[in-house]
Design a protein around this motif. Structure first.
Motif, PDB file in Angstrom:
ATOM      1  N   ARG A   1       0.832  -1.220   0.000  1.00 12.83           N
ATOM      2  CA  ARG A   1       0.000   0.000   0.000  1.00 12.83           C
ATOM      3  C   ARG A   1       0.858   1.259   0.000  1.00 12.83           C
ATOM      4  O   ARG A   1       0.597   2.202  -0.760  1.00 12.83           O
ATOM      5  N   VAL A   2       1.877   1.288   0.858  1.00  7.83           N
ATOM      6  CA  VAL A   2       2.670   2.528   0.936  1.00  7.83           C
ATOM      7  C   VAL A   2       3.551   2.689  -0.301  1.00  7.83           C
ATOM      8  O   VAL A   2       3.845   3.814  -0.719  1.00  7.83           O
TER       9      VAL A   2
ATOM     10  N   LEU B   1       1.765   4.541  -2.941  1.00  7.03           N
ATOM     11  CA  LEU B   1       1.855   5.984  -2.689  1.00  7.03           C
ATOM     12  C   LEU B   1       3.222   6.525  -3.114  1.00  7.03           C
ATOM     13  O   LEU B   1       3.312   7.577  -3.757  1.00  7.03           O
TER      14      LEU B   1
ATOM     15  N   TYR C   1       7.200  15.550  -1.693  1.00  7.46           N
ATOM     16  CA  TYR C   1       6.421  14.770  -0.739  1.00  7.46           C
ATOM     17  C   TYR C   1       7.291  13.719  -0.042  1.00  7.46           C
ATOM     18  O   TYR C   1       7.057  13.364   1.106  1.00  7.46           O
TER      19      TYR C   1
ATOM     20  N   CYS D   1      -2.207   3.334   6.750  1.00 12.63           N
ATOM     21  CA  CYS D   1      -2.261   2.502   5.539  1.00 12.63           C
ATOM     22  C   CYS D   1      -2.342   1.027   5.909  1.00 12.63           C
ATOM     23  O   CYS D   1      -2.971   0.233   5.209  1.00 12.63           O
TER      24      CYS D   1
ATOM     25  N   ALA E   1      -5.023   4.405   2.135  1.00  8.04           N
ATOM     26  CA  ALA E   1      -3.842   4.410   1.272  1.00  8.04           C
ATOM     27  C   ALA E   1      -4.195   4.848  -0.147  1.00  8.04           C
ATOM     28  O   ALA E   1      -3.452   5.602  -0.785  1.00  8.04           O
ATOM     29  N   GLU E   2      -5.324   4.398  -0.618  1.00 15.22           N
ATOM     30  CA  GLU E   2      -5.755   4.754  -1.978  1.00 15.22           C
ATOM     31  C   GLU E   2      -6.032   6.250  -2.093  1.00 15.22           C
ATOM     32  O   GLU E   2      -5.665   6.883  -3.085  1.00 15.22           O
TER      33      GLU E   2
ATOM     34  N   LEU F   1      -4.681   8.681  -0.376  1.00 12.52           N
ATOM     35  CA  LEU F   1      -3.405   9.408  -0.373  1.00 12.52           C
ATOM     36  C   LEU F   1      -2.679   9.255  -1.699  1.00 12.52           C
ATOM     37  O   LEU F   1      -2.038  10.193  -2.182  1.00 12.52           O
ATOM     38  N   ALA F   2      -2.756   8.079  -2.292  1.00  6.50           N
ATOM     39  CA  ALA F   2      -2.102   7.882  -3.591  1.00  6.50           C
ATOM     40  C   ALA F   2      -2.750   8.755  -4.667  1.00  6.50           C
ATOM     41  O   ALA F   2      -2.076   9.280  -5.551  1.00  6.50           O
TER      42      ALA F   2
ATOM     43  N   PRO G   1      -1.797  13.063  -3.150  1.00  8.29           N
ATOM     44  CA  PRO G   1      -0.622  13.139  -2.265  1.00  8.29           C
ATOM     45  C   PRO G   1      -0.540  14.428  -1.469  1.00  8.29           C
ATOM     46  O   PRO G   1       0.079  14.465  -0.409  1.00  8.29           O
TER      47      PRO G   1
ATOM     48  N   LEU H   1      -0.932  14.464   2.230  1.00  8.76           N
ATOM     49  CA  LEU H   1       0.094  14.034   3.175  1.00  8.76           C
ATOM     50  C   LEU H   1       0.357  15.087   4.238  1.00  8.76           C
ATOM     51  O   LEU H   1       0.751  14.776   5.370  1.00  8.76           O
TER      52      LEU H   1
END
Length: 973
Positions: free
Chosen positions: A546-547, A550, A560, A578, A585-586, A588-589, A592, A595
């Protein structure tokens, strides 16, 4: 004649000879005093011990002391404009450049005696001293420039711009920008002044004999100004002038046009120049034009986005300063040494550069106006700000004490015993060890907070260095696969093969292989701590995948990565959240920029209430031109996504219970809807004028947005769309009152379309909300916007029972309060209609059966049975239908049933009215909350609302039993 006091018991013995010497110097000045005020002796003692310069000036000008005492100038601060008024009066009769130079120097020296006296005796605090010094410099620059400009125009003509479209040429004046401490009103006792010279437009002078190009004219004028201020004559100097901050530094022209300034900063401006421009201020010349220039340059200084690369830039600058400190042996420098003034400035300006573009309150020049904002803006502890403020004040006072001695530009602590003793005395300390201890404590505090903000502490860096090296060796392919798998296993990865493949897939991306050096360094700074934290989570491989999605999303926006590398706490929050939620997580991706919300746990886990939401959104929208619809839409989206992220963080970590999560998500939607309605209304009325309620009476706005379903029932979840109905209350036969009038009906239809457009349009930041309008009168075949009267007629004559059921959860979420009251009356009128019990039951059951058949789960051969939280028997919709049935059945005789629109409070009304037994109500309430909590969890994992068939079986059976008894007593389950 006044006799010299040979011994002053308040002064250490080691300083008595110095005091005696200075008293002999100033005896002629004392002899000119008619009387000796009581306060004079102790203040004179402290001033003479603290300043050779002051003693020298009073010896040269023995009349000054009496004049300063008689005028009261020693005992009072000057008001704004006082320096300028006094200097203008002094220069009024001056017509010779050499005389100008002398008058400026004498003026400055007399005022410096006064300022040093007041500073050493603490008649002015540090901020008062720096502010007055800055005003003194402003007056010297501005009055001198004005004098020189008049002479230059007499000699070469008045500079004018080139002809504009109307053939007009406009007179030009120079703009002097003060940088650094002068710009921030923070000048010290012997500071140089950093200046830039610029002018609005190119053109030429209108001289009689020879025309000069404007740039040539202002370069010559600038040279004259520097000479008048900086040249060392028999009378000394006014201010040392430093011009190296101008575009292209010493190699650039001394003065350049606004256009050249803008072009330079847009194309070639460097990070340290952004840092310098924070404090830029117009100090002389054409203030109006200069302020316009600074406004035009603001986007260079303050990025619209959150700019975390500032940390790296400031660290690089600090590293260069540290090298210089070591090379020149400046460890005892209270400005440049470790824990010195510069580090406090860097802390404040780091956050200004990072967040100033999004928060205008941070766009201030004076450091002591920025520090108090940091607890609120970035979560810095109040205690840290207090320590920094106290340390900075002490350091600046000591800097003044050092410079007061000889009017020299130095920040070096003295090394000789007498120098140390006199500095300690001047600063009010018992002796040098006491001052030294205070300085060491202050500098240690500054170094600690500087390391927290700008750089990792050295000890931590060394401690983690070996592990970081191993992570980088793994990433860079320097470990063979067996060693890599063993290392990953040691770091907590249960399935190291999966983790290693995820890393290798990232490294194999073309985007990674094409990264520039700086971006690659940033990636390699964040990967080791990220990989370590993921390994410590409950689901390491899932969390890592997940991370890394991102990370991949931000590779081309590596600032970032800097954010995460520079904020270990933010990185920890990221991994934690996440790990718990694929939805998080999705999001944030996709966004961004969100963040930034991870940095301050205090705000991350404390969503604001509805009033705070409205205030925050209003402040954000006020910064954007009203006609910039695109930027308004982007701001709305960021606001919604950021606050939804905060709610999710609080939900995931258990900070907020389910009901509060839905409250916040609903408040957020209402806040956005109110703003969208305001934007759409303003946009349309500017084009067409205001629709008329009755002839000559404009609507204000006589329009409401009615929320149904989850938004009406205050039960929104993360992926919920908005069920909306638009109503107005204007005469359809009238029109708007603008220059391009349109019929009221057309206006309101366009208003509805505009609202949906703002909500639904896909921008780079996604959409605001999906909107469902099918609950409006006649559904998709009906008008987008109806009048309240038409809505009432439809509900009475044409609406189906299921539409009346939907009305149970309907409420006004934005628009006219007066029309909202009328809507509530219509709603109650419809809900309270008399209904036949058997007919109502049959219609409710028939609709529920159709929904189960179309939307419920279907058995699939060889697949395990499942349970649809919403639509299957015993699920959420069964509870909602029972609640709606009871409201429609009993509202006529029990009007309290119509008060609420959310199921939990309606259930409380049902219990209060005795329509169901308390244990049944409690069961339905707990089942409903349990189902919704499970739905939230499914959403946060990006899963559907379908669970294993065994899930919540007890709730389902109990809910089904109550359904059976209430609505289908004669049928088998």
């Amino acid at each position: 004649m006044h006799q010299t006091q040979h011994v002053d018991t308040s002064v250490p013995a080691a300083l008595q000879p110095l005091l005696e010497h200075h008293r002999e110097q100033v005896q002629p000045a004392l002899d000119r005093l008619a009387t000796m005020p009581d306060w004079l002796s102790p203040q004179l003692t402290r001033a003479l011990v603290g300043s050779d310069y002051l003693a020298d000036q009073l010896q040269r000008h023995p009349d000054w002391l009496a004049a300063l005492i008689d005028s009261g100038d020693l005992q009072q601060a000057y008001t704004d404009g006082c320096y300028a008024e006094r200097l203008q009066a002094r220069l009024a009769a001056v017509d010779d450049e050499q005389v100008l130079h002398r008058e400026l120097r004498l003026f400055r020296q007399r005022e410096m005696v006064r300022l040093i006296w007041r500073d050493l005796n603490r008649l002015a605090d540090m901020r008062g001293t720096t502010a007055e010094l800055s005003r003194l410099a402003d007056a010297c620059i501005d009055c001198t420039l004005e004098w020189l400009y008049r002479r230059a125009c007499q000699r070469w003509g008045v500079p004018h711009s080139r002809p504009d479209a109307n053939g007009q040429r406009h007179p030009q004046r120079m703009v002097v920008l003060g940088m650094g401490k002068l710009g921030a009103h923070e000048l010290n006792l012997s500071s140089d002044i950093d200046l830039m010279f610029t002018f609005p437009a190119n053109g030429e002078t209108d001289g009689e004999r020879k025309n000069l190009d404007n740039q040539d004219f202002f370069i010559r004028l600038g040279q004259k100004l520097i000479q008048a201020l900086d040249n060392l004559t028999v009378d000394g100097f006014v201010f040392r002038v430093d011009m190296r901050l101008r575009p292209f530094g010493s190699a650039g022209p001394l003065a350049c046009s606004f256009a050249a300034m803008e072009s330079y900063y847009q194309d070639q401006g460097r990070d340290w120049e952004r840092y310098a421009m924070i404090k830029a201020r117009v100090v002389a010349g054409d203030h109006v034009a200069g302020d316009e220039l600074l406004q035009q340059l603001r986007p260079f200084v303050y990025r619209k986005y959150i700019d975390f690369s500032a940390f790296e830039s400031l660290r690089d600058m600090k590293t260069m300063i540290n090298r210089e400190v070591r090379r020149k042996g400046l460890e005892q420098n209270v400005k440049l040494g470790a824990g010195g003034i510069r580090e406090v400035e860097f802390i404040a300006q780091a956050f200004q550069l990072i967040r100033g573009g999004r928060d205008r309150e941070l766009q201030q020049r004076e450091l002591l106006n920025i520090l108090p904002q940091l607890p609120d803006k970035v979560g810095m502890p109040e205690a840290a700000v207090t320590e920094l403020t106290e340390a900075y004040t002490l350091l600046r006072n000591v800097e003044h004490g050092i410079q007061a001695i000889a009017d020299k530009q130095t920040q070096e602590l003295p090394e000789d015993d007498q120098g140390r003793a006199r500095l300690a005395f001047a600063q009010g300390f018992a002796d040098w060890p006491a001052l030294q201890a205070a300085l060491e404590q202050a500098r240690a505090a500054v170094s600690h907070h500087f390391a927290d903000v700008i750089a990792p502490a050295e000890g931590e860096e060394m401690q983690d260095d070996d592990l970081r090296t191993e992570w980088l060796a793994l990433w860079q392919g320097m470990m063979d696969d067996d060693n890599a798998l063993d290392f990953l296993r040691e770091q907590g990865y249960a399935e190291p093969v999966v983790a290693l493949k995820a890393l290798q897939d990232l490294k194999g991306l073309r985007t990674v292989q094409m990264l520039q050096k700086v971006a690659l360094e940033r990636l390699e700074a964040v990967l080791p701590p990220l990989l370590e934290l993921a390994g410590q989570s409950d689901n390491p491989e899932t969390t890592l995948e997940r991370v890394l999605v991102l990370v991949q999303a931000v590779l081309r926006r590596s600032a970032y990565l800097v954010l995460l590398a520079e904020n270990p706490a933010a990185l920890k929050q990221l991994v934690r959240l996440c790990s718990a939620s694929s939805w998080f997580a999705e999001q944030l991706a996709k966004q961004p920029v969100l963040l930034d919300e991870l940095i301050d746990p205090r705000t991350l886990y404390t969503p604001p209430n509805q009033d705070e939401l409205r205030t925050e959104l209003r402040q954000q929208l006020l910064r954007i031109p009203e006609d910039d619809i695109e930027q308004l839409m982007e701001t709305l989206r960021y606001f919604k996504h950021a606050h939804m992220l905060r709610v999710a963080a609080s939900d995931i970590t258990g900070v907020l219970p389910l009901m509060r999560v839905s409250d916040y998500l609903t408040w957020l939607a209402e806040t956005v809807l109110e703003a969208v309605l305001e934007i759409a209304w303003r946009d349309l009325t500017e084009k067409h004028g205001t629709p008329q309620k009755t002839p000559g009476v404009p609507c204000d706005p006589d329009f409401i947005i009615v929320g149904y379903g989850k938004v009406g029932g205050i039960e929104l979840s993360y992926g919920s769309d908005l069920d909306l109905v638009f109503l107005h209350d204007a005469d359809a036969n009238l029109e708007t009152d603008g220059g391009r009038p349109i019929a009221n009906a057309v206006f309101f239809n366009r208003l509805g379309q505009r609202i949906i457009h703002i909500l639904n349009t896909f921008t780079p930041s996604g959409i605001l909300y999906e909107v469902d309008m099918r609950l409006r009168p006649s559904g998709n075949s009906g008008l987008l916007v109806s009048s309240l009267n038409a809505f009432r007629d439809y509900q009475h004559k044409d609406a189906w029972t299921w539409e009346h059921q939907a009305l149970v959860r309907a409420r006004v979420v934005a628009g006219s309060p007066a029309l909202a009251e009328r809507f509530r009356a219509v709603r109650q009128e419809i809900l309270a209609r008399p209904r036949d019990e058997n007919e109502l039951k049959a219609q409710v059951v028939e609709m529920r059966t159709k929904m189960r058949e179309h939307l419920g789960s279907k058995p699939v051969e060889d697949a395990p049975a499942v349970f649809n939280l919403k639509q299957d028997r015993g699920g959420i919709v069964d509870i909602e239908f029972m609640v709606q049935y009871l409201v429609l059945r009993h509202a006529q005789e029990r009007p309290g049933m119509m008060r609420w629109t959310d199921n939990i409070r309606i259930l409380a009304s049902i219990e209060h009215e005795g329509l169901l037994a308390s244990d049944e109500v409690e069961l339905l309430r707990e089942a409903y909350k349990g189902y919704r909590a499970a739905g939230h969890r499914q959403t946060l994992q990006n899963r559907s609302s379908v669970l294993d068939e065994a899930a919540m079986r007890e709730y389902r059976e109990d809910v089904s039993a109550i359904w059976q008894r209430l609505l289908e007593p004669g049928t088998a389950d």
